[in-house]
Write a protein that holds these residues in place. Structure first.
Motif, PDB file in Angstrom:
ATOM      1  N   LYS A  10      25.304  16.677 -57.088  1.00 13.13           N
ATOM      2  CA  LYS A  10      26.375  16.743 -56.095  1.00 13.13           C
ATOM      3  C   LYS A  10      26.404  15.494 -55.196  1.00 13.13           C
ATOM      4  N   CYS A  11      25.257  15.182 -54.563  1.00 10.18           N
ATOM      5  CA  CYS A  11      25.229  14.083 -53.586  1.00 10.18           C
ATOM      6  C   CYS A  11      24.618  12.793 -54.131  1.00 10.18           C
ATOM      7  N   LYS A  12      24.094  12.818 -55.331  1.00 11.49           N
ATOM      8  CA  LYS A  12      23.450  11.671 -55.987  1.00 11.49           C
ATOM      9  C   LYS A  12      22.211  11.178 -55.223  1.00 11.49           C
ATOM     10  N   GLY A  13      21.645  12.025 -54.373  1.00 15.97           N
ATOM     11  CA  GLY A  13      20.403  11.676 -53.673  1.00 15.97           C
ATOM     12  C   GLY A  13      19.205  11.974 -54.560  1.00 15.97           C
ATOM     13  N   LYS A  14      18.085  11.351 -54.267  1.00 11.68           N
ATOM     14  CA  LYS A  14      16.890  11.554 -55.079  1.00 11.68           C
ATOM     15  C   LYS A  14      16.169  12.825 -54.655  1.00 11.68           C
ATOM     16  N   MET A  15      15.703  13.561 -55.668  1.00 15.42           N
ATOM     17  CA  MET A  15      14.927  14.775 -55.448  1.00 15.42           C
ATOM     18  C   MET A  15      13.610  14.634 -56.190  1.00 15.42           C
ATOM     19  N   ARG A  16      12.562  15.163 -55.575  1.00 16.57           N
ATOM     20  CA  ARG A  16      11.257  15.158 -56.232  1.00 16.57           C
ATOM     21  C   ARG A  16      10.910  16.610 -56.550  1.00 16.57           C
ATOM     22  N   ILE A  17      10.785  16.898 -57.851  1.00 23.37           N
ATOM     23  CA  ILE A  17      10.554  18.279 -58.274  1.00 23.37           C
ATOM     24  C   ILE A  17       9.339  18.349 -59.196  1.00 23.37           C
ATOM     25  N   ASN A  18       8.801  19.565 -59.347  1.00 21.36           N
ATOM     26  CA  ASN A  18       7.711  19.790 -60.289  1.00 21.36           C
ATOM     27  C   ASN A  18       8.257  19.802 -61.712  1.00 21.36           C
ATOM     28  N   ASP A  19       7.382  19.555 -62.666  1.00 27.09           N
ATOM     29  CA  ASP A  19       7.793  19.557 -64.069  1.00 27.09           C
ATOM     30  C   ASP A  19       7.685  20.972 -64.638  1.00 27.09           C
ATOM     31  N   LYS A  20       8.431  21.890 -64.048  1.00 25.05           N
ATOM     32  CA  LYS A  20       8.485  23.252 -64.584  1.00 25.05           C
ATOM     33  C   LYS A  20       9.872  23.832 -64.312  1.00 25.05           C
ATOM     34  N   VAL A  21      10.249  24.780 -65.142  1.00 25.95           N
ATOM     35  CA  VAL A  21      11.572  25.390 -65.047  1.00 25.95           C
ATOM     36  C   VAL A  21      11.639  26.264 -63.796  1.00 25.95           C
ATOM     37  N   ALA A  22      12.608  25.938 -62.906  1.00 25.69           N
ATOM     38  CA  ALA A  22      12.779  26.701 -61.662  1.00 25.69           C
ATOM     39  C   ALA A  22      14.061  26.245 -60.983  1.00 25.69           C
ATOM     40  N   LYS A  23      14.347  26.856 -59.824  1.00 23.24           N
ATOM     41  CA  LYS A  23      15.475  26.436 -58.997  1.00 23.24           C
ATOM     42  C   LYS A  23      14.925  25.626 -57.837  1.00 23.24           C
ATOM     43  N   TYR A  24      15.563  24.491 -57.579  1.00 24.12           N
ATOM     44  CA  TYR A  24      15.123  23.596 -56.511  1.00 24.12           C
ATOM     45  C   TYR A  24      16.287  23.326 -55.572  1.00 24.12           C
ATOM     46  N   ARG A  25      15.977  23.174 -54.289  1.00 27.89           N
ATOM     47  CA  ARG A  25      16.996  22.877 -53.288  1.00 27.89           C
ATOM     48  C   ARG A  25      16.950  21.386 -52.972  1.00 27.89           C
ATOM     49  N   CYS A  26      18.103  20.736 -52.988  1.00 26.50           N
ATOM     50  CA  CYS A  26      18.203  19.309 -52.673  1.00 26.50           C
ATOM     51  C   CYS A  26      17.896  19.121 -51.184  1.00 26.50           C
ATOM     52  N   PRO A  27      17.005  18.189 -50.826  1.00 27.13           N
ATOM     53  CA  PRO A  27      16.681  17.996 -49.410  1.00 27.13           C
ATOM     54  C   PRO A  27      17.800  17.312 -48.628  1.00 27.13           C
ATOM     55  N   ASN A  28      18.740  16.676 -49.327  1.00 29.80           N
ATOM     56  CA  ASN A  28      19.822  15.958 -48.641  1.00 29.80           C
ATOM     57  C   ASN A  28      21.029  16.858 -48.351  1.00 29.80           C
ATOM     58  N   CYS A  29      21.527  17.551 -49.392  1.00 23.69           N
ATOM     59  CA  CYS A  29      22.754  18.345 -49.229  1.00 23.69           C
ATOM     60  C   CYS A  29      22.504  19.849 -49.282  1.00 23.69           C
ATOM     61  N   LYS A  30      21.279  20.277 -49.477  1.00 22.32           N
ATOM     62  CA  LYS A  30      20.874  21.690 -49.534  1.00 22.32           C
ATOM     63  C   LYS A  30      21.523  22.453 -50.692  1.00 22.32           C
ATOM     64  N   GLU A  31      21.962  21.748 -51.706  1.00 23.43           N
ATOM     65  CA  GLU A  31      22.542  22.370 -52.903  1.00 23.43           C
ATOM     66  C   GLU A  31      21.408  22.872 -53.799  1.00 23.43           C
ATOM     67  N   VAL A  32      21.575  24.028 -54.401  1.00 21.72           N
ATOM     68  CA  VAL A  32      20.561  24.584 -55.298  1.00 21.72           C
ATOM     69  C   VAL A  32      20.749  23.952 -56.679  1.00 21.72           C
ATOM     70  N   TYR A  33      19.656  23.417 -57.219  1.00 26.49           N
ATOM     71  CA  TYR A  33      19.683  22.759 -58.521  1.00 26.49           C
ATOM     72  C   TYR A  33      18.798  23.560 -59.463  1.00 26.49           C
ATOM     73  N   LYS A  34      19.356  23.944 -60.609  1.00 30.65           N
ATOM     74  CA  LYS A  34      18.604  24.730 -61.576  1.00 30.65           C
ATOM     75  C   LYS A  34      18.069  23.792 -62.658  1.00 30.65           C
ATOM     76  N   PHE A  35      16.746  23.734 -62.750  1.00 32.33           N
ATOM     77  CA  PHE A  35      16.076  22.893 -63.741  1.00 32.33           C
ATOM     78  C   PHE A  35      15.705  23.784 -64.912  1.00 32.33           C
ATOM     79  N   THR A  36      16.439  23.634 -66.018  1.00 31.73           N
ATOM     80  CA  THR A  36      16.258  24.507 -67.180  1.00 31.73           C
ATOM     81  C   THR A  36      15.331  23.872 -68.207  1.00 31.73           C
ATOM     82  N   SER A  37      14.970  24.652 -69.215  1.00 33.38           N
ATOM     83  CA  SER A  37      14.072  24.141 -70.261  1.00 33.38           C
ATOM     84  C   SER A  37      14.759  23.049 -71.084  1.00 33.38           C
TER      85      SER A  37
END
Length: 117
Positions: A10-37
């Motif tokens: 959505k905002c093209k900001g950088k996110m740092r996430i774990n390498d596992k399937v889960a839902k993550y919230r963007c720290p910039n725009c608070k959008e929920v990002y779903k990281f799938t397999s």
């Protein structure tokens, strides 16, 4: 767990996430990002080729470094050979300095010489 750095869709900001399937919230725009397999497999595939690229760059830099060090060593040896031709005693510099200091000490009158007279 390994960390991945991805861009938020959505905002093209950088996110740092774990390498596992889960839902993550963007720290910039608070959008929920779903990281799938499927996305995880894609990042692993991309990471494989990035690893090959970095390995090639490291090999290239290593070759450049070895070439530069060999070149500077050659130049140093050439300079040393030239100095030896001009002055064969140039490597005895420190010995000559010690001799000069000893000569200066010998020319100074000592404290006990006053009493010897």
């Amino acid at each position: 767990m390994r960390k991945l750095i991805i861009k938020c869709p959505k905002c093209k900001g950088k996110m740092r996430i774990n390498d596992k399937v889960a839902k993550y919230r963007c720290p910039n725009c608070k959008e929920v990002y779903k990281f799938t397999s499927l996305k995880r497999a894609g990042y692993k595939f991309i990471g494989f080729f990035k690893g090959i690229y970095t390995t090639i760059v490291d090999i290239k830099n290593n070759i450049k470094y070895k070439f530069k060090t060999a070149k500077t060593t050659y130049q140093y040896m050439k300079q040393m050979k030239q100095n030896m031709k001009n002055n064969p005693n140039w490597s005895n510099y420190y010995n000559e300095m010690k001799e000069q200091q000893n000569m200066k000490k010998a020319s100074k009158p000592s404290f006990w010489n006053k009493f010897k007279k």
